[in-house]
Each structure stands twice: as C-alpha cells, then as structure tokens.
Write a protein that holds these residues in place. Structure first.
Motif, PDB file in Angstrom:
ATOM      1  N   ASP A 145       4.482  10.652  -6.145  1.00  0.00           N
ATOM      2  CA  ASP A 145       5.568  11.044  -7.041  1.00  0.00           C
ATOM      3  C   ASP A 145       5.003  11.570  -8.353  1.00  0.00           C
ATOM      4  OD1 ASP A 145       8.612  10.835  -7.663  1.00  0.00           O
ATOM      5  OD2 ASP A 145       7.649   9.850  -9.376  1.00  0.00           O
ATOM      6  N   ALA A 146       3.948  10.903  -8.849  1.00  0.00           N
ATOM      7  CA  ALA A 146       3.291  11.360 -10.076  1.00  0.00           C
ATOM      8  C   ALA A 146       2.745  12.771  -9.891  1.00  0.00           C
ATOM      9  CB  ALA A 146       2.168  10.400 -10.461  1.00  0.00           C
ATOM     10  N   HIS A 147       2.125  13.013  -8.739  1.00  0.00           N
ATOM     11  CA  HIS A 147       1.544  14.325  -8.453  1.00  0.00           C
ATOM     12  C   HIS A 147       2.619  15.404  -8.396  1.00  0.00           C
ATOM     13  CE1 HIS A 147      -0.178  17.489  -5.768  1.00  0.00           C
ATOM     14  NE2 HIS A 147      -1.240  17.257  -6.515  1.00  0.00           N
TER      15      HIS A 147
ATOM     16  N   LYS B  74       0.836  -1.201   0.000  1.00  0.00           N
ATOM     17  CA  LYS B  74       0.000   0.000   0.000  1.00  0.00           C
ATOM     18  C   LYS B  74       0.871   1.252   0.000  1.00  0.00           C
ATOM     19  CE  LYS B  74      -3.462  -0.181   2.958  1.00  0.00           C
ATOM     20  NZ  LYS B  74      -4.224  -0.501   4.194  1.00  0.00           N
ATOM     21  N   ASP B  75       1.912   1.236   0.837  1.00  0.00           N
ATOM     22  CA  ASP B  75       2.813   2.379   0.897  1.00  0.00           C
ATOM     23  C   ASP B  75       3.486   2.607  -0.453  1.00  0.00           C
ATOM     24  OD1 ASP B  75       2.258   2.841   3.549  1.00  0.00           O
ATOM     25  OD2 ASP B  75       4.050   1.812   4.302  1.00  0.00           O
ATOM     26  N   TYR B  76       3.891   1.527  -1.103  1.00  0.00           N
ATOM     27  CA  TYR B  76       4.589   1.653  -2.374  1.00  0.00           C
ATOM     28  C   TYR B  76       3.732   2.383  -3.398  1.00  0.00           C
ATOM     29  CZ  TYR B  76       6.680   0.694  -6.869  1.00  0.00           C
ATOM     30  OH  TYR B  76       7.210   0.855  -8.131  1.00  0.00           O
ATOM     31  N   PHE B  77       2.484   1.972  -3.545  1.00  0.00           N
ATOM     32  CA  PHE B  77       1.652   2.581  -4.582  1.00  0.00           C
ATOM     33  C   PHE B  77       1.196   3.984  -4.210  1.00  0.00           C
ATOM     34  CE2 PHE B  77       1.654  -1.762  -6.117  1.00  0.00           C
ATOM     35  CZ  PHE B  77       1.790  -1.559  -7.476  1.00  0.00           C
ATOM     36  N   MET B  78       1.047   4.267  -2.915  1.00  0.00           N
ATOM     37  CA  MET B  78       0.800   5.661  -2.519  1.00  0.00           C
ATOM     38  C   MET B  78       2.013   6.530  -2.846  1.00  0.00           C
ATOM     39  SD  MET B  78      -1.418   6.026   0.983  1.00  0.00           S
ATOM     40  CE  MET B  78      -0.301   5.124   2.032  1.00  0.00           C
TER      41      MET B  78
ATOM     42  N   ASN C 179      -7.198  14.049 -14.251  1.00  0.00           N
ATOM     43  CA  ASN C 179      -6.610  13.278 -13.159  1.00  0.00           C
ATOM     44  C   ASN C 179      -5.461  12.388 -13.618  1.00  0.00           C
ATOM     45  OD1 ASN C 179      -8.142  14.352 -11.125  1.00  0.00           O
ATOM     46  ND2 ASN C 179      -9.652  12.716 -11.111  1.00  0.00           N
ATOM     47  N   TRP C 180      -5.524  11.887 -14.849  1.00  0.00           N
ATOM     48  CA  TRP C 180      -4.448  10.999 -15.303  1.00  0.00           C
ATOM     49  C   TRP C 180      -3.121  11.741 -15.380  1.00  0.00           C
ATOM     50  CZ3 TRP C 180      -1.696  12.078 -19.747  1.00  0.00           C
ATOM     51  CH2 TRP C 180      -2.294  12.922 -20.690  1.00  0.00           C
ATOM     52  N   GLN C 181      -3.168  13.050 -15.606  1.00  0.00           N
ATOM     53  CA  GLN C 181      -1.938  13.828 -15.616  1.00  0.00           C
ATOM     54  C   GLN C 181      -1.393  14.029 -14.203  1.00  0.00           C
ATOM     55  OE1 GLN C 181      -2.270  17.532 -17.745  1.00  0.00           O
ATOM     56  NE2 GLN C 181      -3.164  16.582 -19.570  1.00  0.00           N
ATOM     57  N   LYS C 182      -2.288  14.116 -13.235  1.00  0.00           N
ATOM     58  CA  LYS C 182      -1.883  14.427 -11.863  1.00  0.00           C
ATOM     59  C   LYS C 182      -1.569  13.190 -11.027  1.00  0.00           C
ATOM     60  CE  LYS C 182      -5.716  16.659 -11.237  1.00  0.00           C
ATOM     61  NZ  LYS C 182      -6.809  17.447 -10.623  1.00  0.00           N
ATOM     62  N   ARG C 183      -2.245  12.071 -11.302  1.00  0.00           N
ATOM     63  CA  ARG C 183      -2.141  10.908 -10.417  1.00  0.00           C
ATOM     64  C   ARG C 183      -1.785   9.614 -11.126  1.00  0.00           C
ATOM     65  NH1 ARG C 183      -1.789  12.575  -5.071  1.00  0.00           N
ATOM     66  NH2 ARG C 183      -3.116  14.397  -4.795  1.00  0.00           N
ATOM     67  N   GLY C 184      -1.556   9.670 -12.430  1.00  0.00           N
ATOM     68  CA  GLY C 184      -1.232   8.458 -13.150  1.00  0.00           C
ATOM     69  C   GLY C 184      -2.462   7.645 -13.512  1.00  0.00           C
ATOM     70  N   MET C 185      -2.224   6.476 -14.084  1.00  0.00           N
ATOM     71  CA  MET C 185      -3.309   5.607 -14.569  1.00  0.00           C
ATOM     72  C   MET C 185      -3.110   4.188 -14.075  1.00  0.00           C
ATOM     73  SD  MET C 185      -2.941   7.159 -18.357  1.00  0.00           S
ATOM     74  CE  MET C 185      -1.200   7.369 -17.962  1.00  0.00           C
ATOM     75  N   GLY C 186      -4.207   3.489 -13.871  1.00  0.00           N
ATOM     76  CA  GLY C 186      -4.147   2.103 -13.427  1.00  0.00           C
ATOM     77  C   GLY C 186      -4.756   1.173 -14.460  1.00  0.00           C
ATOM     78  N   VAL C 187      -4.194  -0.021 -14.573  1.00  0.00           N
ATOM     79  CA  VAL C 187      -4.721  -1.047 -15.468  1.00  0.00           C
ATOM     80  C   VAL C 187      -4.949  -2.309 -14.648  1.00  0.00           C
ATOM     81  CG1 VAL C 187      -4.316  -2.435 -17.541  1.00  0.00           C
ATOM     82  CG2 VAL C 187      -3.459  -0.078 -17.431  1.00  0.00           C
ATOM     83  N   TYR C 188      -6.149  -2.859 -14.742  1.00  0.00           N
ATOM     84  CA  TYR C 188      -6.475  -4.049 -13.951  1.00  0.00           C
ATOM     85  C   TYR C 188      -7.590  -4.822 -14.642  1.00  0.00           C
ATOM     86  CZ  TYR C 188      -9.892  -0.586 -12.274  1.00  0.00           C
ATOM     87  OH  TYR C 188     -10.851   0.398 -12.203  1.00  0.00           O
ATOM     88  N   TYR C 189      -7.771  -6.038 -14.193  1.00  0.00           N
ATOM     89  CA  TYR C 189      -8.813  -6.892 -14.768  1.00  0.00           C
ATOM     90  C   TYR C 189     -10.159  -6.625 -14.096  1.00  0.00           C
ATOM     91  CZ  TYR C 189      -5.159  -9.689 -16.972  1.00  0.00           C
ATOM     92  OH  TYR C 189      -4.104 -10.103 -17.742  1.00  0.00           O
ATOM     93  N   ARG C 190     -11.188  -6.671 -14.896  1.00  0.00           N
ATOM     94  CA  ARG C 190     -12.537  -6.611 -14.337  1.00  0.00           C
ATOM     95  C   ARG C 190     -13.467  -7.451 -15.216  1.00  0.00           C
ATOM     96  NH1 ARG C 190     -15.177  -0.613 -15.466  1.00  0.00           N
ATOM     97  NH2 ARG C 190     -15.376  -0.791 -17.741  1.00  0.00           N
TER      98      ARG C 190
END
Length: 257
Positions: free
Chosen positions: A145-147, A136-140, A197-208
């Motif tokens: 860092d993206a922000h 959790k810490d890693y992805f926060m 938001n994608w410019q400020k916080r990055g983007m996520g890719v996951y299965y759904r």
C-alpha cells in the motif's frame, strides 16, 4: 438503592459493547491521522509529496507508542499511518479492544501534537490475526500500500507543480498502470526506483542490541556494555523477505519482554 447495586446495574450498559481479543490471536493496531491532508498541505504547508520533517514526527510518534505501556515488538509507518505489532504475550487491559483503541489514539495524538506544535489527532483500530501467516500477509499488504500510494503521490504532485488542476491530475492518473506512472516520471527525469526507500516502502522501528564503550569506576577498566535500543530502519526488505523478517521478530519476542 445502594451504590454497589446501582454501580453494577449501570456498568452492564457501559460494558455491553466490550470486545476482548482471544489469547491465541496476534494483535496489530493501526492508527491513521485524521484530516492529515488538510493538516499537511494547508495548515503546515509541508513539502509534497514527502517532507522529512513530517517523516521524523511520525517516526518519533511510533517510538513513543512503543514505550507507552504496551508490549510492542515492531512499528511500521508510511504516510500518516502507523501499524504496531504486539508481543504475543501482551495482556495489557485484558486485551480489551475499547481500551487499546482509545489509549493508543490518545497517546499518538498527544505525542504528535507536541512534536508538531499544533493539534493533530489519530484514530485507531485493533486487527486480530489468527496465525503468523496472516501477520506476514498484513505487513506485506501495508508495505505494498505504501508503494502504491508513493508512486501515485509522486506522479500527482509532479503534475500539480506543472500547473495541472487537482481534478485534471486525478483523472489523468485514475486507473493507470504502474508502468504508465513510472514512465510518466521517467519522461520528466525522475527514476522512481532511485528514490529513497523510505518514501517507497515505509519505515520500520524495532528493538536491537547495541554495544557501547563504557568505563567501570570500580575496576578502573574500559568495558563494553549491551543496551537495548529502538532503531529506525529506512531500508526495509521487501516482499516475502520482509514478511519473514517481521515473523522473526515474533519468534524472538521473548527477548523483548
């Protein structure tokens, strides 16, 4: 000397620096573009500070990596960086660091180069994490860092477009607070909080799981089928909510084996 004896003798040297991630450790692999500043600003002349074409190339590379032989439950990308969270039961290559690093770096370089139409390369590092809290810490950390990078990039390129030289813009922003940078943009009509938001916080890719309308030719009936697909999220949660959400992907990881 027999070949088998010769082979065993030499493989000791080949394997002398091998490292294996322990079974009870979580794995994140982070990839970074090599010399991407030159690639994006000089060779390809992408729009600064953010270019939708470059964004889409990065997302497609993440999707490719999530289907290249490893069991990965989540991919995060910002700027020229990609972070991949492995399924807790992944044992590809016996969890050897050397194999994971070289394979992912090669796969990412090939996928991105094909999309771009020019040669581009990535490096890769494996990051072992001891528990879910460190995940959790890693992805926060990467999202923050993206922000930070995003805010600085918007300020820097705004100043450059106004005619300021590279050294002058860098010096003006060096050591300045978040509030100073926000105000700098606001004075020029840019509300940083209203940027995508994608410019400020990055983007996520996951299965759904998605539900599709279909047709059963045997029963001659319309049916609904479930499909597991990769989804790109341009509106990620932030802070603790984001971290808890990522942890939830690991808690549900048996569903994405």
């Amino acid at each position: 000397m027999k070949f088998d004896d010769f082979d065993a003798k030499m493989r000791i040297y080949e394997q002398s620096l091998d490292q294996t991630i322990l079974p009870d450790m979580y794995i994140v692999a982070r990839l970074d573009g090599r010399s991407f500043t030159r690639l994006t600003k000089e060779i390809c002349n992408f729009e600064a500070p953010f270019d939708i074409r470059f964004r889409d190339y990065m997302v497609e590379t993440v999707k490719y990596l999530m289907n290249c032989g490893f069991r990965i439950v989540y991919g995060f990308t910002e700027s020229d960086e990609i972070s991949l969270l492995f399924h807790s039961k992944d044992n590809t290559f016996g969890r050897k660091v050397r194999k994971i690093n070289t394979t992912l770096a090669g796969e990412a370089s090939a996928a991105f180069s094909l999309a771009l139409g020019k040669i581009a390369t990535f490096d890769c590092r494996v990051i072992p994490l001891p528990n879910i809290d460190r995940v959790k810490d890693y992805f926060m950390w990467r999202q923050e860092d993206a922000h930070r990078n995003s805010l600085n990039a918007h300020c820097y390129w705004m100043l450059r477009k106004e005619g300021m030289k590279k050294e002058e813009a860098t010096k003006l922003l060096e050591g300045k607070s978040v509030s100073f940078k926000n105000e700098l943009l606001f004075e020029r009509g840019i509300n940083y909080n209203e940027l995508p938001n994608w410019q400020k916080r990055g983007m996520g890719v996951y299965y759904r799981i998605t539900v599709k309308d279909g047709y059963n030719p045997v029963t001659k009936q319309n049916v609904k089928t479930e499909r597991r697909e990769l989804y790109t999220d341009y509106e990620l949660k932030i802070g603790e909510d984001y971290a808890d959400w990522v942890a939830g992907l690991l808690n549900d990881d048996d569903s994405v084996i």
